[in-house]
Design an enzyme around this catalytic site. Structure first.
Site, PDB file in Angstrom:
ATOM      1  N   ASP A  81     -34.128 -82.570 -94.712  1.00 19.36           N
ATOM      2  CA  ASP A  81     -35.399 -82.418 -95.423  1.00 19.36           C
ATOM      3  C   ASP A  81     -35.138 -81.781 -96.801  1.00 19.36           C
ATOM      4  O   ASP A  81     -34.367 -80.819 -96.901  1.00 19.36           O
ATOM      5  CB  ASP A  81     -36.259 -81.466 -94.552  1.00 19.36           C
ATOM      6  CG  ASP A  81     -37.739 -81.557 -94.815  1.00 19.36           C
ATOM      7  OD1 ASP A  81     -38.180 -82.550 -95.403  1.00 19.36           O
ATOM      8  OD2 ASP A  81     -38.464 -80.619 -94.387  1.00 19.36           O
ATOM      9  N   HIS A  82     -35.783 -82.296 -97.842  1.00 21.72           N
ATOM     10  CA  HIS A  82     -35.792 -81.659 -99.174  1.00 21.72           C
ATOM     11  C   HIS A  82     -34.421 -81.255 -99.733  1.00 21.72           C
ATOM     12  O   HIS A  82     -34.234 -80.087-100.114  1.00 21.72           O
ATOM     13  CB  HIS A  82     -36.659 -80.399 -99.158  1.00 21.72           C
ATOM     14  CG  HIS A  82     -38.113 -80.672 -98.992  1.00 21.72           C
ATOM     15  ND1 HIS A  82     -38.880 -81.270 -99.958  1.00 21.72           N
ATOM     16  CD2 HIS A  82     -38.942 -80.449 -97.945  1.00 21.72           C
ATOM     17  CE1 HIS A  82     -40.123 -81.385 -99.520  1.00 21.72           C
ATOM     18  NE2 HIS A  82     -40.191 -80.913 -98.296  1.00 21.72           N
ATOM     19  N   HIS A 174     -46.768 -76.677 -98.257  1.00 20.38           N
ATOM     20  CA  HIS A 174     -45.908 -76.290 -97.134  1.00 20.38           C
ATOM     21  C   HIS A 174     -46.263 -74.895 -96.611  1.00 20.38           C
ATOM     22  O   HIS A 174     -46.530 -73.988 -97.401  1.00 20.38           O
ATOM     23  CB  HIS A 174     -44.443 -76.242 -97.559  1.00 20.38           C
ATOM     24  CG  HIS A 174     -43.834 -77.580 -97.807  1.00 20.38           C
ATOM     25  ND1 HIS A 174     -43.598 -78.077 -99.055  1.00 20.38           N
ATOM     26  CD2 HIS A 174     -43.395 -78.529 -96.951  1.00 20.38           C
ATOM     27  CE1 HIS A 174     -43.043 -79.268 -98.968  1.00 20.38           C
ATOM     28  NE2 HIS A 174     -42.913 -79.578 -97.696  1.00 20.38           N
ATOM     29  N   GLY A 175     -46.222 -74.743 -95.325  1.00 19.14           N
ATOM     30  CA  GLY A 175     -46.313 -73.401 -94.739  1.00 19.14           C
ATOM     31  C   GLY A 175     -47.710 -72.822 -94.660  1.00 19.14           C
ATOM     32  O   GLY A 175     -47.880 -71.629 -94.467  1.00 19.14           O
ATOM     33  N   HIS A 203     -46.211 -84.346 -96.273  1.00 24.66           N
ATOM     34  CA  HIS A 203     -45.548 -83.040 -96.160  1.00 24.66           C
ATOM     35  C   HIS A 203     -46.618 -81.965 -96.013  1.00 24.66           C
ATOM     36  O   HIS A 203     -47.763 -82.150 -96.423  1.00 24.66           O
ATOM     37  CB  HIS A 203     -44.694 -82.762 -97.408  1.00 24.66           C
ATOM     38  CG  HIS A 203     -43.363 -83.441 -97.345  1.00 24.66           C
ATOM     39  ND1 HIS A 203     -42.197 -82.761 -97.129  1.00 24.66           N
ATOM     40  CD2 HIS A 203     -43.034 -84.745 -97.431  1.00 24.66           C
ATOM     41  CE1 HIS A 203     -41.196 -83.626 -97.101  1.00 24.66           C
ATOM     42  NE2 HIS A 203     -41.670 -84.847 -97.292  1.00 24.66           N
ATOM     43  N   GLY A 204     -46.218 -80.849 -95.421  1.00 27.28           N
ATOM     44  CA  GLY A 204     -47.177 -79.754 -95.252  1.00 27.28           C
ATOM     45  C   GLY A 204     -48.228 -80.068 -94.203  1.00 27.28           C
ATOM     46  O   GLY A 204     -49.387 -79.672 -94.323  1.00 27.28           O
ATOM     47  N   ASN A 225     -45.024 -84.803 -91.354  1.00 31.93           N
ATOM     48  CA  ASN A 225     -44.165 -83.631 -91.148  1.00 31.93           C
ATOM     49  C   ASN A 225     -44.952 -82.417 -90.652  1.00 31.93           C
ATOM     50  O   ASN A 225     -45.947 -82.034 -91.266  1.00 31.93           O
ATOM     51  CB  ASN A 225     -43.533 -83.201 -92.478  1.00 31.93           C
ATOM     52  CG  ASN A 225     -42.521 -84.191 -93.012  1.00 31.93           C
ATOM     53  OD1 ASN A 225     -42.254 -85.215 -92.399  1.00 31.93           O
ATOM     54  ND2 ASN A 225     -41.950 -83.883 -94.159  1.00 31.93           N
ATOM     55  N   THR A 228     -44.352 -75.474 -89.842  1.00 35.97           N
ATOM     56  CA  THR A 228     -44.818 -74.092 -89.674  1.00 35.97           C
ATOM     57  C   THR A 228     -45.600 -73.884 -88.376  1.00 35.97           C
ATOM     58  O   THR A 228     -45.400 -72.886 -87.686  1.00 35.97           O
ATOM     59  CB  THR A 228     -45.679 -73.692 -90.893  1.00 35.97           C
ATOM     60  OG1 THR A 228     -44.888 -73.925 -92.059  1.00 35.97           O
ATOM     61  CG2 THR A 228     -46.087 -72.245 -90.836  1.00 35.97           C
TER      62      THR A 228
HETATM   63  P1  13P Z   1     -45.429 -77.434 -92.740  1.00 33.72           P
HETATM   64  O1  13P Z   1     -44.400 -76.419 -92.402  1.00 33.72           O
HETATM   65  O2  13P Z   1     -46.449 -76.922 -93.677  1.00 33.72           O
HETATM   66  O3  13P Z   1     -45.998 -78.094 -91.537  1.00 33.72           O
HETATM   67  O4  13P Z   1     -44.656 -78.590 -93.571  1.00 33.72           O
HETATM   68  C1  13P Z   1     -43.557 -79.237 -93.009  1.00 33.72           C
HETATM   69  C2  13P Z   1     -42.901 -80.103 -94.023  1.00 33.72           C
HETATM   70  O5  13P Z   1     -43.559 -80.807 -94.763  1.00 33.72           O
HETATM   71  C3  13P Z   1     -41.450 -80.100 -94.097  1.00 33.72           C
HETATM   72  O6  13P Z   1     -40.979 -80.786 -95.215  1.00 33.72           O
END
Ligand code: 13P
Length: 280
Positions: A81-82, A174-175, A203-204, A225, A228
């Site tokens: 990822d990323h 994210h998060g 994402h997020g 995805n 968190t």
């Molecule tokens: P979250 O942790 O916000 O669910 O996002 C996960 C993510 O997009 C990982 O790239």
């Protein structure tokens, strides 16, 4: 079975469904994640940040995922990822990952395209799948709005790079587990109308309302995805379970209970992205 990501997403796109991608922070959760997906007959992408990959070890992680996946009837991919550096993409490929993400989203468009092209070349040589990102997904401090992905830029990006999947900025962060995000579905719709050939990526996912996740799948997002929220469910259970435990209690038994809490969250996310009403 252990597979690359692209065919899983292609199938999901055909079926109008999503494939969940779950973030791993420790080796302990890997068998539980893959087996929970298999119980629900759901293809799954297990993904790690570069830091987690380095913490566990690229090769050790891919060996475990491969071994667990070999006895399951659903496709399982291991995805980096990323990654913002090509050397990390190389380490994942050499370490046996079946999919990678190059993230040049902080670069100007032309540079993002150029670096992504280099990452695509590495991925194609190794026959692994590749995702890239255009537009910003927030991280850290929550601000009102992030630059959304421009639909015309997305067309150019996809044509010039040939990536298998594209992460786009529609206002997610994210998060974000304490509140839900107001995502911009009009932007997503505009991107979806122009980028028809490849799956888009959310994402997020933690900060996105359930009904919006379903709409995202309808609007072309086939990799969703979630990180968190899974972490939160494990740690919340751990606070309770470990807080009440005697020091000589079996670590295995304690961790099984924490894994169980994460598995419940995984089942909910699977139900969300495989929702029957989504089929075309
Ligand atoms: P979250 O942790 O916000 O669910 O996002 C996960 C993510 O997009 C990982 O790239």
């Amino acid at each position: 079975m252990y597979t690359t990501m692209a065919p899983m997403l292609a199938q999901a796109k055909q079926e109008g469904k999503g494939v969940p991608a779950f973030n791993i922070h420790a080796l302990e959760v890997v068998p539980m994640m893959a087996r929970t997906a298999a119980e629900k007959s759901c293809p799954v992408i297990l993904q790690v940040s570069v830091s987690t990959a380095k913490y566990i070890g690229f090769h050790l992680l891919s060996t475990v995922v491969r071994e667990v996946a070999s006895s399951l009837d659903v496709p399982v991919a291991l995805h980096l990822d990323h990654a913002a550096k090509l050397e990390d993409i190389g380490a994942a490929i050499d370490g046996g990952f079946s999919s990678v993400m190059y993230d040049g989203s902080l670069l100007p468009l032309s540079e993002n395209i150029q670096r992504t092209q280099e990452a695509v070349k590495l991925a194609r040589q190794a026959k692994v799948s590749i995702e890239a990102e255009l537009g910003i997904v927030g991280r850290g401090k929550i601000i009102e709005s992030y630059p959304y992905t421009d639909p015309d830029d997305a067309v150019k990006f996809v044509e010039e790079t040939g990536v298998d999947a594209l992460a786009v900025g529609i206002g997610t962060h994210h998060g974000q587990y304490k509140a839900k995000t107001n995502i911009n579905l009009d932007v997503l719709k505009a991107i979806h109308e122009k980028v028809r050939d490849i799956p888009l990526v959310l994402h997020g996912g933690t900060g996105v309302r359930d009904e919006d996740v379903r709409t995202c799948v309808r609007l072309g997002m086939h990799k969703l995805n979630f990180g968190t929220e899974l972490n939160v469910s494990w740690v919340r259970a751990a606070k309770e379970v470990f807080g009440a435990a005697e020091p000589d209690e079996s670590l295995r038994e304690l961790m099984i209970r924490c894994n169980g809490a994460m598995a419940d969250t995984i089942r909910k996310k699977i139900d969300l992205v495989r929702f029957e009403g989504l089929g075309r």
